[in-house]
Motif scaffolding. Structure first.
Motif, PDB file in Angstrom:
ATOM      1  N   UNK A 279      32.149  28.539  44.472  1.00 22.55           N
ATOM      2  CA  UNK A 279      32.768  29.865  44.496  1.00 22.55           C
ATOM      3  C   UNK A 279      34.248  29.807  44.088  1.00 22.55           C
ATOM      4  N   UNK A 280      34.586  28.757  43.377  1.00 26.65           N
ATOM      5  CA  UNK A 280      35.981  28.556  42.969  1.00 26.65           C
ATOM      6  C   UNK A 280      36.529  29.754  42.198  1.00 26.65           C
ATOM      7  N   UNK A 281      35.747  30.273  41.272  1.00 31.21           N
ATOM      8  CA  UNK A 281      36.206  31.370  40.419  1.00 31.21           C
ATOM      9  C   UNK A 281      36.424  32.646  41.231  1.00 31.21           C
ATOM     10  N   UNK A 282      35.585  32.870  42.203  1.00 31.46           N
ATOM     11  CA  UNK A 282      35.712  34.077  43.033  1.00 31.46           C
ATOM     12  C   UNK A 282      36.993  34.025  43.864  1.00 31.46           C
ATOM     13  N   UNK A 283      37.264  32.876  44.471  1.00 30.37           N
ATOM     14  CA  UNK A 283      38.498  32.728  45.260  1.00 30.37           C
ATOM     15  C   UNK A 283      39.738  32.925  44.381  1.00 30.37           C
ATOM     16  N   UNK A 284      39.635  32.396  43.161  1.00 37.87           N
ATOM     17  CA  UNK A 284      40.791  32.452  42.277  1.00 37.87           C
ATOM     18  C   UNK A 284      41.018  33.856  41.732  1.00 37.87           C
ATOM     19  N   UNK A 285      39.936  34.587  41.503  1.00 40.92           N
ATOM     20  CA  UNK A 285      40.051  35.904  40.874  1.00 40.92           C
ATOM     21  C   UNK A 285      40.481  36.977  41.864  1.00 40.92           C
ATOM     22  N   UNK A 286      40.033  36.886  43.111  1.00 44.54           N
ATOM     23  CA  UNK A 286      40.242  37.967  44.079  1.00 44.54           C
ATOM     24  C   UNK A 286      41.195  37.593  45.203  1.00 44.54           C
ATOM     25  N   UNK A 287      42.192  36.754  44.880  1.00 46.31           N
ATOM     26  CA  UNK A 287      43.151  36.332  45.899  1.00 46.31           C
ATOM     27  C   UNK A 287      44.009  37.493  46.385  1.00 46.31           C
ATOM     28  N   UNK A 288      44.255  38.471  45.515  1.00 49.01           N
ATOM     29  CA  UNK A 288      45.080  39.617  45.922  1.00 49.01           C
ATOM     30  C   UNK A 288      44.382  40.456  46.987  1.00 49.01           C
ATOM     31  N   UNK A 289      43.065  40.562  46.863  1.00 52.04           N
ATOM     32  CA  UNK A 289      42.319  41.337  47.869  1.00 52.04           C
ATOM     33  C   UNK A 289      42.381  40.670  49.239  1.00 52.04           C
TER      34      UNK A 289
ATOM     35  N   UNK B 156      29.437  46.367  44.870  1.00 54.76           N
ATOM     36  CA  UNK B 156      30.125  46.039  46.115  1.00 54.76           C
ATOM     37  C   UNK B 156      31.391  46.884  46.227  1.00 54.76           C
ATOM     38  N   UNK B 157      31.932  46.934  47.420  1.00 53.95           N
ATOM     39  CA  UNK B 157      33.260  47.514  47.637  1.00 53.95           C
ATOM     40  C   UNK B 157      34.264  46.371  47.811  1.00 53.95           C
ATOM     41  N   UNK B 158      35.550  46.705  47.857  1.00 56.78           N
ATOM     42  CA  UNK B 158      36.581  45.672  48.034  1.00 56.78           C
ATOM     43  C   UNK B 158      36.421  44.964  49.372  1.00 56.78           C
ATOM     44  N   UNK B 159      36.032  45.709  50.402  1.00 52.25           N
ATOM     45  CA  UNK B 159      35.826  45.098  51.729  1.00 52.25           C
ATOM     46  C   UNK B 159      34.677  44.103  51.682  1.00 52.25           C
ATOM     47  N   UNK B 160      33.623  44.426  50.928  1.00 53.96           N
ATOM     48  CA  UNK B 160      32.476  43.511  50.808  1.00 53.96           C
ATOM     49  C   UNK B 160      32.877  42.197  50.142  1.00 53.96           C
ATOM     50  N   UNK B 161      33.736  42.294  49.122  1.00 56.58           N
ATOM     51  CA  UNK B 161      34.187  41.090  48.423  1.00 56.58           C
ATOM     52  C   UNK B 161      34.978  40.197  49.373  1.00 56.58           C
ATOM     53  N   UNK B 162      35.881  40.802  50.119  1.00 51.06           N
ATOM     54  CA  UNK B 162      36.701  40.026  51.053  1.00 51.06           C
ATOM     55  C   UNK B 162      35.836  39.412  52.147  1.00 51.06           C
ATOM     56  N   UNK B 163      34.895  40.193  52.698  1.00 50.99           N
ATOM     57  CA  UNK B 163      34.016  39.677  53.759  1.00 50.99           C
ATOM     58  C   UNK B 163      33.172  38.512  53.267  1.00 50.99           C
ATOM     59  N   UNK B 164      32.705  38.617  52.036  1.00 46.35           N
ATOM     60  CA  UNK B 164      31.896  37.531  51.482  1.00 46.35           C
ATOM     61  C   UNK B 164      32.713  36.244  51.410  1.00 46.35           C
ATOM     62  N   UNK B 165      33.953  36.349  50.933  1.00 42.85           N
ATOM     63  CA  UNK B 165      34.784  35.157  50.738  1.00 42.85           C
ATOM     64  C   UNK B 165      35.225  34.533  52.058  1.00 42.85           C
ATOM     65  N   UNK B 166      35.658  35.351  53.007  1.00 47.54           N
ATOM     66  CA  UNK B 166      36.163  34.779  54.259  1.00 47.54           C
ATOM     67  C   UNK B 166      35.042  34.213  55.120  1.00 47.54           C
TER      68      UNK B 166
END
Length: 432
Positions: A272-282, A305-315
């Motif tokens: 998930x390297x690309x996801x962490x790198x792309x959505x660090x601002x969120x 997805x919504x922005x909250x969904x992206x953050x929840x997935x990553x954390x």
């Protein structure tokens, strides 16, 4: 008005004894640059001999002319030179010759006082000394000499300090005693007060001893970042001052800790390297500002997805990141809404699974907790001094660095209007 006076006024030559003949104007190339040449004669009856002091009488006789090529300010964008033929006299009393003087140029100099004044005014602008020298047809060393002659030395007002002060530092020059220089400005107006070469505690204590005790006692608030020596300095030198920690630095501290944690986890989860790198601002964004209603397609994800969904997935990919994210959001909410009780509760009851970066930040916040309360109770900030520091960096970058700290400080003070042009820098200088 005669043509003679028109020429004198156009060239701004404050000299009534000039004589322009018919073919006074010409053009020539000097080092492949076209110059406008204005030719004039200087002649008048002197009052006395400058060598022996005898008053003018019949024993004075004309002794030819001496020609000087004087650099004057540009005319219509062209480099300009005044070819001045100055009358010479021979004094029979002392048998010595002398040349007539003029306020257009100083004795023994070939740069007009108007040009010098223009250079002095150009130094106020955010421009390099080399560019100023090129525009005025002089050398950079000449620009430095003019700066020294036109500008008064800064005087330190030892008996006055404003009620609100801001302390910060910026990267100094190589010749300075310390790597970082100290910057002090008025916390209300943002006006720079002074710059000290070295920000180390012993140097600053020595510097502030120059100020009167009453002036230091008058200071009520001092805004700083989380630099411990500043706290020691304030407690020792400012008996009535309350310390305020700048809110920006508090937010920056916890956001950097979370971002370092994200990078650490990103290296562990290479899938998930690309996801962490792309959505660090969120991830760094406040939870309240994340969009929860608009569904859309995000890059790296296969479904809406919504922005909250992206953050929840990553954390949720890592427990350490998740717990660090939650304490970050609690601290961020406390700082934004000035909830001191919530901040204290969060710092004292945090989950032990948070990253070491955030643990260090929590420890730092606990150390400065009494001063953070002052931050919540007052609206003062370090925004002005941060802007001034950016201004200093721009001056340094435009000049491609400075070799001398004294010269660096002088240029900053001139550009900020703290050092004024002398009223009597020379015979033709003006005030700004």
């Amino acid at each position: 008005m005669s043509n003679q006076n028109y020429i004198i006024n156009i060239l701004n030559l404050k000299e009534n004894n000039l004589i322009f003949k018919e073919n006074f104007y010409s053009e020539c190339k000097i080092k492949d640059i076209t110059h406008k040449i204005f030719e004039a004669y200087l002649s008048y009856t002197p009052t006395c001999c400058p060598k022996c002091g005898v008053l003018f009488d019949n024993k004075f006789e004309k002794h030819g002319f001496i020609t000087s090529n004087i650099k004057i300010p540009d005319v219509s964008g062209f480099k300009s030179i005044l070819k001045l033929h100055k009358q010479r006299f021979l004094c029979k009393h002392c048998n010595k010759a002398f040349t007539l003087s003029t306020n257009i140029v100083n004795y023994g100099c070939f740069i007009s006082n108007n040009t010098k004044h223009k250079i002095a005014v150009d130094l106020i602008k955010k421009r390099s000394e080399k560019d100023i020298a090129l525009d005025n047809n002089v050398s950079p060393n000449t620009v430095e000499r003019i700066m020294d002659s036109y500008y008064e030395k800064q005087t330190l007002y030892k008996y006055h300090l404003p009620e609100v002060l801001s302390f910060d530092e910026f990267k100094s020059v190589k010749s300075a005693d310390g790597a970082m220089s100290f910057h002090m400005c008025d916390g209300i107006t943002g006006q720079t007060i002074d710059i000290v070469e070295d920000r180390r505690l012993d140097k600053l204590i020595k510097y502030f001893f120059y100020y009167d005790y009453k002036a230091r006692s008058r200071v009520k608030f001092i805004i700083i970042d989380m630099y411990s020596p500043y706290v020691s300095l304030i407690k020792k030198m400012f008996p009535n001052a309350s310390i305020i920690i700048d809110k920006f630095h508090l937010t920056q501290l916890i956001s950097r800790s979370l971002n370092k944690t994200r990078i650490m986890i990103m290296k562990k989860h290479k899938k998930h390297h690309r996801k962490f790198k792309r959505y660090w601002r969120l991830i760094l964004k406040s939870r309240d500002e994340l969009d929860v209603s608009r569904w859309k397609k995000f890059v790296c994800f296969d479904y809406l997805m919504t922005e909250v969904d992206v953050v929840n997935f990553l954390i949720n990919l890592d427990v350490e990141l998740r717990e660090t994210y939650y304490i970050y959001q609690d601290l961020l909410y406390s700082l934004k809404n000035k909830k001191y009780d919530l901040l204290t509760k969060t710092l004292n009851n945090y989950n032990k699974n948070i990253s070491t970066y955030m643990k260090t930040s929590v420890k730092t916040l606990l150390e400065f907790l009494p001063f953070i309360k002052n931050t919540f109770n007052n609206n003062y900030h370090n925004g002005y001094i941060e802007g001034n520091n950016n201004f200093i960096k721009v001056i340094k970058r435009i000049a491609f660095g400075f070799r001398s700290f004294r010269r660096f400080k002088a240029r900053i003070m001139i550009c900020k209007g703290l050092i004024k042009i002398k009223k009597t820098a020379n015979a033709n200088a003006l005030t700004v």
